[in-house]
Write a protein that holds these residues in place. Structure first.
Motif, PDB file in Angstrom:
ATOM      1  N   ASP A 279      39.292 -92.980 -76.712  1.00 34.39           N
ATOM      2  CA  ASP A 279      40.738 -92.901 -76.473  1.00 34.39           C
ATOM      3  C   ASP A 279      41.076 -93.458 -75.092  1.00 34.39           C
ATOM      4  N   PHE A 280      41.840 -94.542 -75.056  1.00 34.22           N
ATOM      5  CA  PHE A 280      42.285 -95.138 -73.786  1.00 34.22           C
ATOM      6  C   PHE A 280      43.616 -94.508 -73.392  1.00 34.22           C
ATOM      7  N   SER A 313      39.996 -93.412 -69.010  1.00 33.47           N
ATOM      8  CA  SER A 313      41.242 -93.487 -68.263  1.00 33.47           C
ATOM      9  C   SER A 313      41.391 -94.838 -67.562  1.00 33.47           C
ATOM     10  N   LEU A 314      42.605 -95.383 -67.628  1.00 34.02           N
ATOM     11  CA  LEU A 314      42.907 -96.621 -66.925  1.00 34.02           C
ATOM     12  C   LEU A 314      43.597 -96.341 -65.594  1.00 34.02           C
ATOM     13  N   LYS A 318      41.366 -91.688 -58.325  1.00 33.24           N
ATOM     14  CA  LYS A 318      40.636 -90.563 -58.899  1.00 33.24           C
ATOM     15  C   LYS A 318      41.456 -89.281 -58.866  1.00 33.24           C
ATOM     16  N   GLU A 319      42.190 -89.066 -57.780  1.00 36.24           N
ATOM     17  CA  GLU A 319      42.972 -87.836 -57.646  1.00 36.24           C
ATOM     18  C   GLU A 319      43.961 -87.680 -58.788  1.00 36.24           C
ATOM     19  N   ALA A 320      44.660 -88.763 -59.136  1.00 39.73           N
ATOM     20  CA  ALA A 320      45.628 -88.716 -60.224  1.00 39.73           C
ATOM     21  C   ALA A 320      44.941 -88.451 -61.556  1.00 39.73           C
ATOM     22  N   TRP A 321      43.796 -89.087 -61.772  1.00 38.26           N
ATOM     23  CA  TRP A 321      43.024 -88.911 -63.002  1.00 38.26           C
ATOM     24  C   TRP A 321      42.586 -87.457 -63.162  1.00 38.26           C
ATOM     25  N   SER A 336      36.019 -92.986 -66.323  1.00 38.61           N
ATOM     26  CA  SER A 336      36.926 -93.961 -65.707  1.00 38.61           C
ATOM     27  C   SER A 336      36.186 -94.793 -64.684  1.00 38.61           C
ATOM     28  N   SER A 337      36.424 -96.095 -64.740  1.00 36.19           N
ATOM     29  CA  SER A 337      35.874 -96.999 -63.726  1.00 36.19           C
ATOM     30  C   SER A 337      36.818 -97.084 -62.534  1.00 36.19           C
ATOM     31  N   LEU A 338      38.015 -96.470 -62.692  1.00 35.27           N
ATOM     32  CA  LEU A 338      39.069 -96.484 -61.654  1.00 35.27           C
ATOM     33  C   LEU A 338      39.474 -97.911 -61.278  1.00 35.27           C
ATOM     34  N   LYS A 339      39.483 -98.771 -62.285  1.00 32.39           N
ATOM     35  CA  LYS A 339      39.878-100.169 -62.074  1.00 32.39           C
ATOM     36  C   LYS A 339      41.210-100.491 -62.757  1.00 32.39           C
ATOM     37  N   GLY A 340      41.911 -99.460 -63.238  1.00 34.43           N
ATOM     38  CA  GLY A 340      43.187 -99.704 -63.903  1.00 34.43           C
ATOM     39  C   GLY A 340      43.011-100.610 -65.110  1.00 34.43           C
TER      40      GLY A 340
END
Length: 385
Positions: A279-280, A313-314, A318-321, A336-340
């Protein structure tokens, strides 16, 4: 983002030849416009183009209008921020004059549809009034979501909805006051696109000239006036055979390795032999929220039946995720790769929008995608025995 414009040089025939055609003719004199610079005219939906070159700070463009009026991008040079303008055209003439080099602060005149388009552009301008307020609230909303402040984001969203309602009320009145204007097609399909019932009601009140415009004809007759932007055959719900840039049902699921919230690397191969729902989503994704209860229900119902749910997660922060996972109690595996939008898994799976999900079978092949609402439970019930 403005698409690349393909230059198409039109040979200039006699005036008599043009008089026999349904065309829009644009003439312009911009005192400081750069000579020998290409001017492109482009219809974003169909790709119809025309181009010319500035000479003596003047140019002339002609565009066939056999399919009726539509909205075009007009571009001087290659910088859309500097030399771009959105214009409505139909059969007739538009004249542009200005003391500068580009369209900013230029005067647009000509047939009645030119004035009508200028009125609507003024009503919806992002540089003043509600248009400016809406743009500011939108910026604040995205900044709040970036840091995971969903309460602030919801407040900005509520204010934005109120502004949007005011703007729609004004545009609705404009449509009712100009029932035979081709510009109404732009208003109806852009500002009322989320409410098909109201779109139909506004359309029913229009005159024949307005209804005959290319924009509304394209909406009423998809694929007949112009080729559809996206032509695809739908099978059963959640079983899309494939879209440009996306994997197809039956394809092998692309491998990925992405860190979880603690930095541990997790791979798709870790779940070989299991059903996997990928799930994205993202913390800033408003449309993702209504899907959460269905994901929770599916995870609870099937987690002990050779099934695993993997959220990707896109987010880029990290804090928001993490805040979003905690607030919404997402108790399944999240990565999450935290790369949007730069996430390589999203690219591999063709997830160009969110929410988006993919169901993978124990053999590693794609079973279904984009299972929303009750369709998720239905498909899992059919698949997992």
């Amino acid at each position: 983002m403005m698409r690349k414009l393909f230059a198409l040089t039109f040979c200039m025939g006699s005036f008599a030849a043009y008089a026999q055609e349904e065309v829009a003719i644009i003439t312009a004199r911009l005192d400081k416009s750069p000579n020998d610079t290409v001017v492109n005219l482009y219809e974003p939906y169909s790709g119809d183009t025309a181009s010319t070159v500035i000479k003596n700070h003047q140019f002339r463009l002609t565009m066939p209008m056999s399919k009726g009026g539509s909205v075009y991008i007009m571009q001087i040079g290659s910088n859309p921020e500097l030399g771009g303008a959105l214009v409505y055209l139909e059969k007739g003439k538009m004249n542009i004059t200005g003391k500068g080099g580009y369209f900013k602060d230029a005067t647009f005149s000509g047939d009645s549809w030119v004035k009508e388009w200028e009125e609507v552009m003024d009503l919806t301008s992002p540089d003043k009034g509600d248009g400016k307020l809406f743009a500011e609230l939108e910026q604040k909303y995205h900044k709040a979501m970036e840091i995971g402040d969903e309460d602030a984001a919801e407040a900005y969203s509520k204010q934005g909805s109120e502004v949007e309602k005011r703007q729609k009320d004004i545009l609705r009145k404009w449509v009712l006051a100009h029932p035979n204007s081709g510009v109404t097609g732009y208003i109806i399909t852009v500002y009322f696109s989320k409410d098909n019932k109201e779109m139909e009601a506004l359309y029913d009140g229009l005159g024949e000239h307005a209804k005959a415009g290319r924009i509304l004809q394209r909406w009423k007759n998809p694929g007949k006036v112009d080729p559809s932007l996206l032509s695809l055959k739908m099978n059963e719900e959640g079983e899309t055979p494939g879209r440009p840039g996306q994997i197809k049902i039956g394809d092998a699921a692309p491998a990925f390795t992405i860190p979880d919230v603690n930095g541990k690397m997790v791979s798709l191969g870790d779940f070989k032999g299991k059903y996997v729902l990928v799930d994205f989503w993202a913390s800033w994704c408003g449309p993702c929220k209504p899907q959460i209860p269905y994901l929770k229900a599916a995870n609870e119902k099937f987690k002990n039946k050779n099934f695993v749910m993997v959220g990707i997660s896109l987010d880029s922060k990290k804090e928001a995720w993490v805040k979003a996972m905690e607030k919404h109690e997402l108790n399944w595996l999240n990565l999450s790769s935290l790369k949007g939008w730069g996430d390589t898994a999203a690219a591999a799976y063709g997830a160009s929008y969110i929410p988006s999900n993919i169901l993978i079978g124990p053999d590693g092949k794609i079973i279904a995608r984009d299972l929303y609402g009750d369709a998720l439970d239905k498909k899992l019930m059919e698949t997992i025995k």
